[in-house]
Design a protein around this motif. Structure first.
Motif, PDB file in Angstrom:
ATOM      1  N   ARG A  56      -2.943  28.674  38.383  1.00  0.00           N
ATOM      2  CA  ARG A  56      -2.236  28.731  39.651  1.00  0.00           C
ATOM      3  C   ARG A  56      -3.186  29.190  40.759  1.00  0.00           C
ATOM      4  N   VAL A  57      -3.102  28.492  41.934  1.00  0.00           N
ATOM      5  CA  VAL A  57      -4.001  28.793  43.045  1.00  0.00           C
ATOM      6  C   VAL A  57      -3.185  29.401  44.179  1.00  0.00           C
ATOM      7  N   THR A  58      -3.638  30.542  44.654  1.00  0.00           N
ATOM      8  CA  THR A  58      -3.006  31.199  45.791  1.00  0.00           C
ATOM      9  C   THR A  58      -4.047  31.372  46.882  1.00  0.00           C
ATOM     10  N   VAL A 423       6.268   7.229  43.801  1.00  0.00           N
ATOM     11  CA  VAL A 423       4.959   6.990  44.402  1.00  0.00           C
ATOM     12  C   VAL A 423       4.559   8.201  45.232  1.00  0.00           C
ATOM     13  N   VAL A 424       3.267   8.458  45.257  1.00  0.00           N
ATOM     14  CA  VAL A 424       2.709   9.527  46.082  1.00  0.00           C
ATOM     15  C   VAL A 424       1.515   8.970  46.830  1.00  0.00           C
ATOM     16  N   PRO A 425       1.130   9.587  47.928  1.00  0.00           N
ATOM     17  CA  PRO A 425      -0.087   9.145  48.616  1.00  0.00           C
ATOM     18  C   PRO A 425      -1.307   9.262  47.722  1.00  0.00           C
ATOM     19  N   GLU A 426      -2.236   8.376  47.895  1.00  0.00           N
ATOM     20  CA  GLU A 426      -3.466   8.388  47.078  1.00  0.00           C
ATOM     21  C   GLU A 426      -4.224   9.696  47.253  1.00  0.00           C
ATOM     22  N   SER A 427      -4.092  10.320  48.421  1.00  0.00           N
ATOM     23  CA  SER A 427      -4.796  11.572  48.691  1.00  0.00           C
ATOM     24  C   SER A 427      -4.274  12.739  47.863  1.00  0.00           C
ATOM     25  N   ALA A 428      -3.101  12.574  47.240  1.00  0.00           N
ATOM     26  CA  ALA A 428      -2.536  13.669  46.457  1.00  0.00           C
ATOM     27  C   ALA A 428      -3.151  13.780  45.067  1.00  0.00           C
ATOM     28  N   VAL A 429      -3.790  12.734  44.592  1.00  0.00           N
ATOM     29  CA  VAL A 429      -4.291  12.700  43.213  1.00  0.00           C
ATOM     30  C   VAL A 429      -5.740  13.193  43.165  1.00  0.00           C
ATOM     31  N   VAL A 430      -6.006  14.133  42.228  1.00  0.00           N
ATOM     32  CA  VAL A 430      -7.362  14.635  42.003  1.00  0.00           C
ATOM     33  C   VAL A 430      -7.679  14.535  40.522  1.00  0.00           C
ATOM     34  N   VAL A 440       1.402  20.861  42.841  1.00  0.00           N
ATOM     35  CA  VAL A 440       2.779  21.029  43.288  1.00  0.00           C
ATOM     36  C   VAL A 440       2.962  22.456  43.787  1.00  0.00           C
ATOM     37  N   VAL A 441       3.918  22.627  44.683  1.00  0.00           N
ATOM     38  CA  VAL A 441       4.214  23.961  45.205  1.00  0.00           C
ATOM     39  C   VAL A 441       4.834  24.794  44.095  1.00  0.00           C
ATOM     40  N   ASP A 442       4.246  25.982  43.877  1.00  0.00           N
ATOM     41  CA  ASP A 442       4.708  26.878  42.820  1.00  0.00           C
ATOM     42  C   ASP A 442       4.845  28.275  43.426  1.00  0.00           C
ATOM     43  N   GLY A 443       6.063  28.572  43.910  1.00  0.00           N
ATOM     44  CA  GLY A 443       6.268  29.857  44.555  1.00  0.00           C
ATOM     45  C   GLY A 443       5.448  29.954  45.830  1.00  0.00           C
ATOM     46  N   ASP A 444       4.587  31.007  45.868  1.00  0.00           N
ATOM     47  CA  ASP A 444       3.708  31.163  47.023  1.00  0.00           C
ATOM     48  C   ASP A 444       2.322  30.589  46.768  1.00  0.00           C
ATOM     49  N   GLY A 445       2.231  29.773  45.725  1.00  0.00           N
ATOM     50  CA  GLY A 445       0.952  29.164  45.383  1.00  0.00           C
ATOM     51  C   GLY A 445       1.113  27.700  45.014  1.00  0.00           C
ATOM     52  N   PHE A 446       0.088  27.162  44.376  1.00  0.00           N
ATOM     53  CA  PHE A 446       0.056  25.750  44.005  1.00  0.00           C
ATOM     54  C   PHE A 446      -0.464  25.629  42.585  1.00  0.00           C
ATOM     55  N   SER A 447       0.187  24.789  41.782  1.00  0.00           N
ATOM     56  CA  SER A 447      -0.221  24.603  40.395  1.00  0.00           C
ATOM     57  C   SER A 447      -0.517  23.138  40.141  1.00  0.00           C
ATOM     58  N   PRO A 448      -1.596  22.842  39.368  1.00  0.00           N
ATOM     59  CA  PRO A 448      -1.886  21.454  39.037  1.00  0.00           C
ATOM     60  C   PRO A 448      -0.961  20.935  37.949  1.00  0.00           C
ATOM     61  N   VAL A 449      -0.566  19.677  38.077  1.00  0.00           N
ATOM     62  CA  VAL A 449       0.287  19.032  37.086  1.00  0.00           C
ATOM     63  C   VAL A 449      -0.383  17.723  36.671  1.00  0.00           C
TER      64      VAL A 449
END
Length: 491
Positions: A56-58, A423-430, A440-449
C-alpha cells in the motif's frame, strides 16, 4: 592408534557444536522469524496484513499534488478496435482544378505565380490563338444574321397585322376615307394599295349598279345596261375577295418564312457558340469568351480566369511561351479541405467495416499536429493491380494548414466494437514485476491490483478480470505511485 582416532572425533564434535550455536544465535537474535508468533490465546497469526501494508502506498499532500494523481470510477462501455493503415493526403477533387490551354497559341502574359491566392474569375493568364479568333468571328457573323432575320420578321409581322386589319374594315364596308383614317401609320407594304384599289373599284361598281337599277325602274335605261352594271359589280366584288385572300395568304407565308429564318439564325449562333465553347473547354465558364463583342478589336485574345477561389499550387509556363492544346498551365486548389487516402489490402478487406459518413482518426508523425478526425467519403471498389489494394478516401479539415497533398500519414480505421466491457484509460495500467496492474483507492492510500488485460486501443484498455464496476482507479499519476512503491520496497 586408538588415541589418535579419539582426538579426531572430539575435534569434529566441537566444530559441529560451534556452528550450530552461531546459526541459532543468528536466527533468533535478528528477529527474522517474528513473522509467525503465538498470540495470547496460543493461535498462530499469518503475516498477510504485514505484506498488504507493504504494498500500500501513502503519499503526503505535497507528493499528491506533485504526482498529479487523478482517479475515475470503473465503468462499463464499448471499446472500438482499430487498424492502422498507411495513408497519404490528396487534393479534394471538388476543390481542385487543373487549368489547361483550350487550343494552340502563345501566352501573351502570365499574371500569377506559384503560391498566390486567387479569387474566382480572377485573370491568371492571357492567351492569343487564331483558332479562337476564327470561332469568335463565326459568332459575330451569326449574331449579325440573327439581328437581320429578327428585323425582317418584325416587318413581315407588321404587314400581316396591317393587312388583316384592312381586310376586316373592307369586309365591314367602311368608306375608303374612314379606312385610311383608321389604319393611320400601319405598315401595309404593297398589299395596301392593291386592296384599296380593288375595294374602290368594287365600291364604284356597286354604286353604278345601284344608280342604274333606279333608272331602270323609271324606264330610263335598257335592261341590257342594267345587266352589264350588275355583272361588273359581281366581278369587282369577286376580284376584291380574291385580292383579300391572296394578301392574307402571302403575308402569312412571308411571316412564316421570316420566323423560320429567325430560328435558323438562332441555331447558327448557338452552333457557333458551342463550337467556341468546345474549343475553350473547361475555360469557357471562367472567361468572357462566349460573350463576343463586335467592338472587340482583337477577337483572337483569350483572358483565362480562375474557375474557383484558392491557391496557385503549380505554374507550368511563362509569358511568350508557345503552348499546345491541353497543356497544363496551372493547378489551382482550395486546400482548406483535403482528401486522405488509405490502402486496404486483401488481408484486411473482411475486417475493415466502414461506410460513408463514418469517422476515422488520422495521425501524422512527421507533422507537429495532434491526431485529427476525418469523415469517410467513399470506399473504392476496384483493386489497384500494382498494389493489390482498394482505396479508402476520407475528407479532412485543413483550415489550420498543417497538411499538404503528398504528405504521408496513418489512418486508424474501425475493425470491431467490443460491447459492454470494463474499460480503463491506457494510462491507468502499469507493469509490476511483469504483471499488468492498476492502482485503486484504498482508504487514504493506493494499492496495486493485478488485472488481466483484453483488447486495447491507443487510449483505452479492456479489463477482463481484477476490477469491478465502481472501484476508483488511478488514471493519472500511476507511474509516480509505481516509483514510490519500488522505493519503499528497497528500504
Amino acid at each position: 592408534m586408538k588415541s589418535k582416532q579419539f582426538i579426531s572425533a572430539l575435534f569434529a564434535l566441537v566444530v559441529v557444536s560451534t556452528t550450530g550455536w552461531f546459526a541459532w544465535s543468528s536466527y533468533y537474535g535478528s528477529g527474522s522469524g517474528s513473522s509467525i508468533k503465538e498470540d495470547v490465546d496460543g493461535n498462530e497469526s499469518l503475516s498477510s496484513q504485514v505484506v498488504q501494508d507493504a504494498q500500500r502506498v501513502t503519499l503526503t499532500d505535497v507528493k499528491l499534488r506533485s504526482a498529479g494523481i487523478r482517479t475515475e470510477p470503473v465503468k462499463r462501455g464499448d471499446l472500438m478496435l482499430t487498424r492502422a493503415l498507411p495513408a497519404r493526403f490528396l487534393y479534394d477533387d471538388s476543390r481542385h482544378v487543373s487549368l489547361r490551354t483550350p487550343t494552340d497559341g502563345i501566352l501573351e502574359s502570365v499574371l500569377v505565380k506559384t503560391g498566390d491566392r486567387v479569387d474566382r474569375d480572377q485573370p491568371v493568364a492571357v492567351l492569343r490563338s487564331p483558332s479562337i479568333g476564327a470561332a469568335r468571328n463565326r459568332i459575330l457573323a451569326s449574331q449579325t444574321d440573327l439581328a437581320l432575320a429578327k428585323r425582317a420578321y418584325r416587318w413581315e409581322a407588321d404587314i400581316h397585322d396591317g393587312v388583316a386589319q384592312l381586310a376586316k374594315l373592307i369586309r365591314a364596308g367602311e368608306s375608303v376615307e374612314a379606312i385610311k383614317k383608321d389604319l393611320g401609320g400601319m405598315t401595309l407594304g404593297d398589299f395596301g394599295g392593291q386592296l384599296l384599289t380593288a375595294y374602290s373599284k368594287s365600291k364604284l361598281a356597286s354604286s353604278l349598279a345601284g344608280a342604274i337599277g333606279n333608272a331602270a325602274d323609271r324606264g330610263a335605261v335598257s335592261g341590257r345596261l342594267v345587266q352589264q352594271r350588275l355583272s361588273e359589280q359581281q366581278q369587282t366584288e369577286s376580284e376584291l375577295a380574291a385580292v383579300i385572300e391572296q394578301s392574307l395568304f402571302q403575308t402569312q407565308q412571308s411571316l412564316a418564312k421570316a420566323d423560320a429564318q429567325v430560328r435558323e439564325s438562332e441555331r447558327a449562333l448557338t452552333i457557333a457558340q458551342q463550337t467556341l465553347g468546345t474549343l475553350l473547354g473547361a475555360t469557357a465558364n471562367s472567361t468572357s469568351g462566349l460573350d463576343v463583342s463586335p467592338n472587340d478589336p482583337d477577337v483572337s485574345r483569350l483572358t483565362i480566369k480562375s474557375p474557383m477561389s484558392g491557391t496557385v499550387e503549380l505554374k507550368a509556363f511563362s509569358a511568350t511561351e508557345r503552348v499546345k492544346e491541353q497543356d497544363e498551365l496551372f493547378v489551382i486548389a482550395d486546400t482548406t479541405g483535403l482528401w486522405i487516402e488509405a490502402d486496404i489490402r486483401g488481408r484486411d478487406w473482411s475486417s475493415i467495416n466502414v461506410t460513408e459518413g463514418d469517422t476515422v482518426m488520422v495521425l501524422t508523425p512527421s507533422v507537429n499536429a495532434p491526431p485529427q478526425t476525418a469523415t469517410v467519403y467513399f470506399l473504392g471498389r476496384q483493386v489497384d493491380p500494382n498494389s493489390g489494394a482498394i482505396p479508402l478516401v476520407a475528407q479532412i479539415d485543413n483550415t489550420a494548414g498543417h497538411f499538404r497533398p503528398g504528405l504521408f500519414a496513418r489512418m486508424e480505421v474501425p475493425t470491431q466494437t467490443i460491447v459492454d466491457a470494463i474499460v480503463v484509460p491506457e494510462s491507468a495500467v502499469v507493469d509490476l514485476d511483469g504483471q499488468a496492474s492498476v492502482f485503486v483507492v484504498d482508504g487514504d492510500g493506493f494499492s496495486p491490483v493485478a488485472v488481466e488485460l483484453g483488447s486495447q486501443t491507443d487510449e483505452r484498455v479492456e479489463i477482463r478480470s481484477g476490477l469491478s464496476v465502481g472501484q476508483a482507479v488511478v488514471v493519472a499519476g500511476a507511474f509516480a505511485l509505481k516509483s514510490e512503491l519500488l522505493l519503499e520496497g528497497e528500504e
